[in-house]
Design a protein around this motif. Structure first.
Motif, short mmCIF file in Angstrom:
data_model
loop_
_atom_site.label_atom_id
_atom_site.label_comp_id
_atom_site.label_asym_id
_atom_site.label_seq_id
_atom_site.Cartn_x
_atom_site.Cartn_y
_atom_site.Cartn_z
N LEU A 263 0.83 -1.20 0.00
CA LEU A 263 0.00 0.00 0.00
C LEU A 263 0.87 1.25 0.00
O LEU A 263 1.90 1.31 0.69
N ASP A 264 0.47 2.23 -0.79
CA ASP A 264 1.23 3.47 -0.82
C ASP A 264 0.84 4.35 0.37
O ASP A 264 0.04 3.94 1.23
N SER A 265 1.38 5.55 0.43
CA SER A 265 1.13 6.44 1.58
C SER A 265 -0.34 6.80 1.72
O SER A 265 -0.80 7.15 2.81
N GLY A 266 -1.08 6.70 0.64
CA GLY A 266 -2.51 7.01 0.70
C GLY A 266 -3.37 5.80 0.98
O GLY A 266 -4.60 5.90 0.95
N GLY A 267 -2.73 4.65 1.20
CA GLY A 267 -3.48 3.45 1.50
C GLY A 267 -3.97 2.72 0.28
O GLY A 267 -4.79 1.79 0.38
N ASN A 268 -3.50 3.09 -0.88
CA ASN A 268 -3.90 2.44 -2.12
C ASN A 268 -2.83 1.44 -2.59
O ASN A 268 -1.64 1.66 -2.37
N PRO A 269 -3.25 0.35 -3.26
CA PRO A 269 -2.27 -0.63 -3.72
C PRO A 269 -1.33 -0.03 -4.77
O PRO A 269 -1.77 0.71 -5.66
N GLU A 270 -0.05 -0.30 -4.63
CA GLU A 270 0.91 0.16 -5.62
C GLU A 270 0.70 -0.61 -6.93
O GLU A 270 0.27 -1.77 -6.94
N THR A 271 1.01 0.05 -8.02
CA THR A 271 0.80 -0.56 -9.34
C THR A 271 2.11 -0.68 -10.11
O THR A 271 3.04 0.09 -9.90
N ALA A 272 2.12 -1.68 -11.00
CA ALA A 272 3.20 -1.81 -11.98
C ALA A 272 2.66 -1.32 -13.32
O ALA A 272 1.47 -1.46 -13.60
N LYS A 273 3.54 -0.75 -14.13
CA LYS A 273 3.11 -0.25 -15.44
C LYS A 273 3.78 -1.07 -16.53
O LYS A 273 5.00 -1.22 -16.55
N ALA A 274 2.95 -1.63 -17.42
CA ALA A 274 3.46 -2.40 -18.57
C ALA A 274 3.25 -1.58 -19.83
O ALA A 274 2.12 -1.24 -20.18
N GLU A 275 4.35 -1.22 -20.50
CA GLU A 275 4.28 -0.45 -21.75
C GLU A 275 4.49 -1.42 -22.90
O GLU A 275 5.55 -2.03 -23.04
N ILE A 276 3.46 -1.59 -23.74
CA ILE A 276 3.52 -2.53 -24.86
C ILE A 276 3.83 -1.77 -26.14
O ILE A 276 3.17 -0.79 -26.47
N GLY A 277 4.85 -2.24 -26.85
CA GLY A 277 5.24 -1.59 -28.11
C GLY A 277 5.86 -2.58 -29.07
O GLY A 277 6.01 -3.77 -28.77
N PHE A 278 6.21 -2.09 -30.25
CA PHE A 278 6.86 -2.94 -31.23
C PHE A 278 8.20 -3.44 -30.69
O PHE A 278 8.90 -2.73 -29.96
N ASP A 279 8.54 -4.67 -31.08
CA ASP A 279 9.81 -5.25 -30.62
C ASP A 279 10.95 -4.75 -31.51
O ASP A 279 11.48 -5.46 -32.36
N VAL A 280 11.33 -3.49 -31.27
CA VAL A 280 12.36 -2.84 -32.08
C VAL A 280 13.70 -3.53 -31.92
O VAL A 280 14.47 -3.67 -32.87
N ASP A 281 13.99 -4.00 -30.71
CA ASP A 281 15.27 -4.66 -30.46
C ASP A 281 15.45 -5.90 -31.32
O ASP A 281 16.54 -6.17 -31.83
N ALA A 282 14.37 -6.67 -31.48
CA ALA A 282 14.45 -7.89 -32.29
C ALA A 282 14.72 -7.55 -33.75
O ALA A 282 15.51 -8.23 -34.43
N VAL A 283 14.07 -6.49 -34.24
CA VAL A 283 14.29 -6.07 -35.63
C VAL A 283 15.73 -5.59 -35.81
O VAL A 283 16.40 -5.95 -36.79
N GLN A 284 16.22 -4.79 -34.86
CA GLN A 284 17.58 -4.27 -34.98
C GLN A 284 18.60 -5.41 -34.93
O GLN A 284 19.57 -5.42 -35.70
#
Length: 466
Positions: A263-284
């Motif tokens: 829980l954060d300071s406000g008593g709310n559950p902390e969240t993780a952020k998942a950013e979905i994008g093109f797999d540029v590394d694989a292409v490179q």
């Protein structure tokens, strides 16, 4: 065949004479055969090196021609400061965007414990008459047959060793106050999948629970140890799963929960952020492999065609190199603002023809024209397909290089056969010489003997007349 006595009768060095005569006939011709065989084998080796380099380059070309390469997605995670709570893997069905994920609860299996005072020792008898015990959790089940007079320890071992045990672990716990407990832990998680043990004989009711909560004097599910679902929140939507993996909750994403959100300071559950994008590394990475294997191919061409090498002056190698260079220069339509591979950061050295990749220019092209990059390389009109079709003419079982190698290997075999036949003829020639010189040696030996006899007689006559 060597006859070391040749010339003994005549006193002449006929052995050396025979060897010299054979050498005059044999040595230069045999050397010519061996030189030809060596040249053929060098040519096979050179073509083998070229073929290997072309096949490796073609693998990189085929990778660029694979549409799925450009459909790939990757998930970049931003975890809360308290630690990792979730992992996310994206596939080609995932949509680009971001997801905020919190974890309310992890999944767990149930745990049952025998009643207090039921057993005081691991050697306590479980049942005088024996019978069947059936263990069920959700859709999973297995049974064991308990022998009459079996002890608590034997029961524990029988449960753990059952061949069809779906994940029930039995343990004995001694509280040090005269009580021994039978503890059963089930790996089957998810709400409603509590472990239930049923007995087929009344004498086994003491170690069986006919329903969640346990029967009188039997096993009971301790508070807080019932089977549970994993629960997550994705952008305000609550999602449940009977395991810690959510494979179909969000299209294209595999989500695995690792820990409950703090829980954060406000008593709310902390969240993780998942950013979905093109797999540029694989292409490179694929494009860098393409550049590297192309440069390696040019290096092999240079090595195998330099002065003194088998393929020096080979028109086929010159034509291959020229055609590949021309393919690289192809101008495309339908790829938006991109008209050639040089628009995405690929550069060519004017002197060596080697390629390189400007990563900054590549990143700019990928961020602004991702779909156009895919069009440039993949599909029927893409560079990958153009080069792949051309390389097919030379690589593979029916390719031109294999045809040349097979033909050259046949020439090696033919020449080796000719050499073998020639060596046989030289052996026959040497034998004929030895036969002839053996006769000559005998004749000269006889003549010498007769001459010596005549000289002896003449000398005797001369002495008598004197």
């Amino acid at each position: 065949m060597s006859v070391t006595s040749l010339g003994v009768g005549s006193g002449l060095d006929l052995e050396s004479l025979v060897r010299n005569m054979v050498s005059v006939q044999r040595d230069s011709r045999v050397a010519s055969y061996n030189d030809k065989i060596s040249d053929y084998k060098s040519e096979v080796s050179s073509y083998g090196a070229v073929r290997s380099a072309m096949e490796k380059f073609q693998e990189s070309v085929s990778s660029l021609n694979d549409v799925s390469l450009f459909n790939g997605r990757t998930a970049t995670m931003e975890q809360p400061s308290s630690g990792d709570i979730v992992s996310v893997t994206a596939d080609s069905d995932a949509s680009n965007g971001s997801y905020n994920i919190s974890v309310e609860q992890l999944s767990q299996g149930s745990r049952s414990v025998s009643a207090q005072g039921l057993f005081s020792s691991a050697s306590d008898e479980v049942s005088a008459s024996g019978g069947e015990l059936t263990y069920t959790a959700g859709s999973e089940t297995f049974s064991i047959n308990v022998a009459a007079g079996a002890t608590l320890e034997e029961l524990r071992n029988q449960i753990n060793d059952a061949s069809d045990n779906f994940g029930v672990s039995a343990n004995l716990v001694d509280d040090g106050s005269g009580n021994v407990y039978l503890s059963l832990t089930s790996e089957v998680s998810g709400a409603g999948n509590d472990l239930v043990v049923q007995s087929g004989d009344a004498s086994l009711d003491s170690v069986a629970s006919v329903a969640a909560g346990g029967g009188a004097g039997g096993l009971s599910i301790a508070a807080g140890n019932e089977a549970k679902d994993a629960i997550i929140d994705v952008d305000g939507i609550t999602i449940r799963s009977d395991s810690n993996k959510f494979d179909s909750a969000v299209s294209g994403l595999e989500i695995e929960v690792l820990a409950v959100s703090a829980l954060d300071s406000g008593g709310n559950p902390e969240t993780a952020k998942a950013e979905i994008g093109f797999d540029v590394d694989a292409v490179q990475e694929t494009l860098e492999n393409f550049v590297s294997s192309y440069n390696s191919l040019l290096s092999v061409f240079d090595k195998q065609t330099k002065a003194g090498e088998s393929l020096n002056g080979s028109s086929m190698i010159r034509n291959i190199e020229s055609s590949l260079n021309s393919d690289l220069m192809t101008e495309f339509t339908g790829a938006g603002t991109l008209s050639s591979i040089f628009d995405i950061g690929i550069e060519m050295d004017d002197k060596t023809g080697n390629l390189s990749l400007d990563s900054t220019k590549f990143s700019d092209a990928m961020s602004g024209s991702y779909d156009d990059v895919a069009t440039l390389f993949s599909g029927d009109a893409g560079l990958g397909n153009i080069m792949d079709q051309y390389l097919d003419n030379f690589t593979g079982s029916g390719g031109l290089i294999n045809t040349i190698v097979d033909s050259t290997n046949e020439s090696v075999s033919d020449t080796e056969g000719q050499l073998e036949n020639y060596e046989y003829r030289m052996e026959q020639y040497e034998q004929r010489l030895r036969d002839q010189f053996t006769q000559l040696d005998s004749l000269l030996a006889s003549m010498n003997s007769n001459g010596n006899y005549l000289m002896s007689q003449l000398s005797s006559l001369s002495n008598n007349n004197g």
